[in-house]
Design an enzyme around this catalytic site. Structure first.
Site, PDB file in Angstrom:
ATOM      1  N   ASP A 163     -11.032   2.954   4.207  1.00 48.37           N
ATOM      2  CA  ASP A 163     -11.441   1.564   4.042  1.00 48.37           C
ATOM      3  C   ASP A 163     -12.964   1.415   3.961  1.00 48.37           C
ATOM      4  O   ASP A 163     -13.462   0.307   3.754  1.00 48.37           O
ATOM      5  CB  ASP A 163     -10.937   0.762   5.256  1.00 48.37           C
ATOM      6  CG  ASP A 163     -10.101  -0.422   4.812  1.00 48.37           C
ATOM      7  OD1 ASP A 163     -10.019  -0.671   3.599  1.00 48.37           O
ATOM      8  OD2 ASP A 163      -9.535  -1.098   5.696  1.00 48.37           O
ATOM      9  N   LYS A 191       0.848  -1.202   0.000  1.00 49.52           N
ATOM     10  CA  LYS A 191       0.000   0.000   0.000  1.00 49.52           C
ATOM     11  C   LYS A 191       0.880   1.247   0.000  1.00 49.52           C
ATOM     12  O   LYS A 191       0.618   2.203  -0.735  1.00 49.52           O
ATOM     13  CB  LYS A 191      -0.921   0.001   1.227  1.00 49.52           C
ATOM     14  CG  LYS A 191      -2.079  -0.981   1.081  1.00 49.52           C
ATOM     15  CD  LYS A 191      -2.829  -1.232   2.367  1.00 49.52           C
ATOM     16  CE  LYS A 191      -3.872  -2.331   2.167  1.00 49.52           C
ATOM     17  NZ  LYS A 191      -4.499  -2.795   3.396  1.00 49.52           N
ATOM     18  N   GLN A 215      -4.768  -1.516   9.656  1.00 49.29           N
ATOM     19  CA  GLN A 215      -4.572  -2.825   9.021  1.00 49.29           C
ATOM     20  C   GLN A 215      -5.064  -3.927   9.955  1.00 49.29           C
ATOM     21  O   GLN A 215      -4.608  -4.047  11.092  1.00 49.29           O
ATOM     22  CB  GLN A 215      -3.075  -3.016   8.684  1.00 49.29           C
ATOM     23  CG  GLN A 215      -2.764  -4.281   7.930  1.00 49.29           C
ATOM     24  CD  GLN A 215      -3.350  -4.296   6.510  1.00 49.29           C
ATOM     25  OE1 GLN A 215      -3.335  -3.295   5.815  1.00 49.29           O
ATOM     26  NE2 GLN A 215      -3.870  -5.431   6.102  1.00 49.29           N
TER      27      GLN A 215
END
Ligand code: NAD
Length: 287
Positions: A120, A53, A97
């Protein structure tokens, strides 16, 4: 002829478009977009995802405010970090994460992220927008699946779509996205009785479980569209070499499917592309 849905190529194209968009916006906003990826502990798979990422951020001209915390970091400390990032003008997207170490409450942390910086798309406000069919930041993996189907002009209206897996990360939001495109949606899960009879009627099957070879050729209708979200690490007993496979028995299912995603190179790269897309979307609002 089966068509492979090439998520890797599409993700590359989306990233190139985002790079150009950032170059246009930056003189007006006076800074690059910023994404903060928070990682806790040393899960090797998570570390690889986070590196990927951050690399992608750099490539398109996005600033990366990644932070890596030791496994024993407290809930309070992480909450404070998220609150600071919520206030930080340079940051447009925040991502925690997952999975987190057991002592941490991941849902409470996700709720702490400001909905406008929820890269997200997992904050209840954004999930609520999705339920209501309103504009908002959308969960990256299901949004990536939808973008991939769109790229190949796959008609969804009136189609029977079956999603295997009902997680808040993939299955549930994807069901809502397919419904919004007028598909007839069924969600199968670990308590589904007779999965083959459910998948056997599907024009579109999405496997999002985390079990290699869960979806086999006998469970899929001829000319179905097959999307494999699963990522499983398997070790070859003879060579002891590790590789990544999905939930679909790709080699056999591809003989009868009309469209199919590979693993790797299908949904995975699309997830990262949509994360960057969400961050740029929040950034663009600053103009
Ligand atoms: P999860 O563990 O939260 O959910 C798994 C779901 O599968 C559950 O809803 C469960 O009911 C269902 N299930 C379990 N066994 C089943 C069975 N035998 N038959 C039918 N359903 C069954 O997992 P998740 O976070 O949704 O992830 C699913 C998979 O997708 C994992 O392999 C994960 O690594 C992968 N994933 C990939 C991406 C990507 O970018 N490609 C992103 C997120 C998750």
């Amino acid at each position: 002829m089966t068509i492979i849905l090439d998520g890797k190529a599409l993700a590359k194209k989306i990233k190139a478009e985002l790079k150009t968009h950032i170059e246009e916006l930056q003189p007006k906003i006076g800074r690059p977009p910023g994404l903060a990826v928070l990682m806790v502990g040393d899960n090797p798979a998570s570390a690889a995802y986070v590196r990927n990422k951050e690399r992608s951020c750099k490539k398109i001209g996005m600033a990366s405010f990644g932070k890596h915390f030791p496994a024993q970091t407290s809930q309070k400390e992480l909450t404070q970090v998220i609150q600071q990032l919520n206030e930080d003008e340079r940051v447009d997207g925040i991502l925690v994460q997952l999975p987190l170490p057991e002592h941490l409450d991941s849902v409470a942390l996700l709720h702490t992220i400001h909905p406008d910086k929820d890269a997200d798309g997992l904050h209840p406000i954004n999930l609520g927008h999705l339920v209501r069919g309103e504009e908002g930041l959308q969960s990256c993996t299901p949004a990536g699946v939808m973008r991939l189907l769109e790229e190949y002009n796959i008609e969804l209206q009136g189609k029977n779509a079956v999603i295997i897996g009902r997680s808040i990360l993939v299955g549930k939001p994807l069901a809502l996205m397919l419904l919004a495109k007028n598909a007839t949606v069924t969600i199968a899960h670990s308590h589904t009785v007779d999965l083959p009879s459910v998948t056997g009627n599907a024009d579109i099957v999405v496997a999002a479980v985390g079990k290699p070879n869960l979806l086999t050729k006998g469970m899929v209708k001829e000319n179905a569209i097959v999307v494999d979200v699963g990522i499983n690490r398997v070790v070859d007993e003879e060579t002891e070499k590790a590789s990544l496979v999905g939930d679909v028995d790709f080699e056999n299912v591809k003989e009868i499917a009309e469209f199919i995603t590979p693993v790797p190179g299908g949904v995975g790269p699309m997830t990262v592309a949509m994360l960057l897309y969400n961050t740029v979307k929040s950034y663009a609002k600053k103009v």
